[in-house]
Enzyme design. Structure first.
Site, short mmCIF file in Angstrom:
data_model
loop_
_atom_site.label_atom_id
_atom_site.label_comp_id
_atom_site.label_asym_id
_atom_site.label_seq_id
_atom_site.Cartn_x
_atom_site.Cartn_y
_atom_site.Cartn_z
N LYS A 106 0.86 -1.18 0.00
CA LYS A 106 0.00 0.00 0.00
C LYS A 106 0.89 1.23 0.00
CE LYS A 106 -3.60 2.38 2.56
NZ LYS A 106 -4.43 2.42 3.76
N LYS A 146 -2.16 -1.46 -3.80
CA LYS A 146 -3.03 -0.29 -3.74
C LYS A 146 -2.20 0.98 -3.80
CE LYS A 146 -6.05 2.02 -0.55
NZ LYS A 146 -6.49 2.15 0.80
C1 PBG Z 1 -7.45 3.30 5.60
C2 PBG Z 1 -7.74 3.18 4.16
C3 PBG Z 1 -7.57 4.14 3.16
C4 PBG Z 1 -8.08 3.58 1.99
C5 PBG Z 1 -8.51 2.30 2.30
N1 PBG Z 1 -8.26 2.07 3.65
C6 PBG Z 1 -7.08 5.54 3.20
C7 PBG Z 1 -5.72 5.87 3.61
O1 PBG Z 1 -4.85 5.00 3.81
O2 PBG Z 1 -5.50 7.05 3.77
C8 PBG Z 1 -8.17 4.26 0.65
C9 PBG Z 1 -9.28 3.81 -0.21
C10 PBG Z 1 -9.59 4.72 -1.35
O3 PBG Z 1 -8.94 5.76 -1.58
O4 PBG Z 1 -10.53 4.38 -2.07
N2 PBG Z 1 -6.11 3.12 5.92
ZN ZN Z 2 -5.66 3.75 7.98
#
Ligand code: PBG
Ligand code: ZN
Length: 327
Positions: free
Chosen positions: A196, A249
């Site tokens: 991520k 992601k």
């Molecule tokens: C929480 C999380 C996030 C997303 C999914 N889980 C946001 C982040 O890490 O700031 C992003 C999902 C999206 O942008 O559609 N950690």
């Molecule tokens: Zn988070």
């Protein structure tokens, strides 16, 4: 007479032929629709930064899902939007936690007709808006693990099929797997957000989940987008710790990473087509710069072509509603 031997265009002459030789096919069974659940009753409000996506209370979600299931949605991912935030993310825990309430309701109503995944992270529940708890102004990796593990077991207890840790703390998959097994949830699946990246494409989501960090950014725990091989290390660790599915992601700016992971590991690969990627498509379509259907199919096909078996996408409802995959 031409002496050209190779004419690649010959394979593109007709629609029937193009469909016959197409290398990639999109399947709705590989797609998961995300939902945002807030506290209260009878609440359903569209998220300004994400056209057609809502924040709703559990009762409203159950009604919306009944309609969506008629369209063919069968796999969902839940995100909580709690009223209360504190240092220890306590509103993420216990049977009253908003996502737990929602899952219990959905499981009672729909039984095995729905596959429920839920995000496991602290950022929507902490007053700092960070994905882990804070000690001495630092994200405290190891103190965050038991909280994440407890959140995961709480979800499993109310009938969640799959927990999806998105916090990027080191060792969280192992901590969650141990806790699930100790509590007797050996069959609860883990789909880890393994690679991520710290991305600007999460902007609309943070608006939706009210989870933007109050101070600083997420660069001390989410990955640096300059790094490709580091994703291999993160994925390998999560597999060793017991994840069943690995996720990359965001998706579209990271197709190289999806392809690497798909070719190097024998586990299902998921990709998250994130909020910013969704909103860009919506904005282009709204302004008439392109047809929404064409953009959506091109994007999701690219993610599949790169090697994703599973795609989390806010577009799924539109795809099914408009029959974009039919013929
Ligand atoms: C929480 C999380 C996030 C997303 C999914 N889980 C946001 C982040 O890490 O700031 C992003 C999902 C999206 O942008 O559609 N950690
Ligand atoms: Zn988070």
């Amino acid at each position: 007479m031409s002496d050209m031997i190779y004419r690649p265009r010959r394979l593109r002459v007709s629609r029937l032929l193009r469909d016959m030789v197409a290398e990639t096919t999109l399947k709705p069974a590989g797609m998961i629709q995300p939902y945002f659940v807030c506290e209260g009753k009878g609440i359903k409000g569209e998220i300004p930064s994400m056209p057609g996506i809502f924040r709703e209370s559990p009762d409203s979600l159950a009604r919306s899902l009944a309609d969506d299931m008629k369209l063919g949605i069968k796999r969902i991912m839940l995100f909580g939007v709690p009223d209360r935030k504190d240092a220890k993310a306590s509103s993420a825990l216990g049977d009253d936690a908003v996502v737990n309430v929602a899952i219990k309701m959905l499981r009672d109503k729909f039984g095995e007709d729905i596959f429920i995944a839920a995000d496991v992270c602290l950022c929507a529940y902490t007053d700092s808006g960070h994905c882990g708890v804070i000690t001495d102004d630092k994200i405290d990796n190891d103190s965050s693990l038991p909280i994440l593990a407890e959140m995961a077991t709480g979800l499993a207890k109310v009938g969640c099929d799959c927990v999806a840790p998105s916090d990027m703390m080191d060792g969280r998959v192992g901590a969650i797997r141990d806790a699930l097994d100790d509590a007797g949830f050996e069959d609860t699946l883990i789909m880890a957000y393994s690679a991520k990246y710290a991305s600007a494409y999460y902007g609309p989501f943070r608006d939706a989940a009210d989870s933007a960090p109050a101070h600083g950014d997420r660069k001390t725990y989410q990955m640096d987008f300059r790094n490709r091989r580091e994703a291999i290390k993160e994925v390998a660790l999560d597999i060793e710790e017991g994840t069943d599915i690995v996720m990359i992601k965001p998706a579209l700016a990271y197709l190289d990473v999806i392809a690497d992971v798909q070719s190097q590991f024998a586990v299902p690969v998921a990709a998250y087509n994130v909020s910013g990627e969704f909103t860009i498509v919506k904005m282009m379509a709204e302004r008439g710069y392109a047809e929404e259907k064409q953009l959506v199919l091109e994007n999701l096909t690219a993610i599949t072509r790169a090697g994703a078996d599973v795609i989390l996408t806010y577009h799924l409802r539109d795809i099914l509603k408009h029959g974009w995959l039919d013929g």
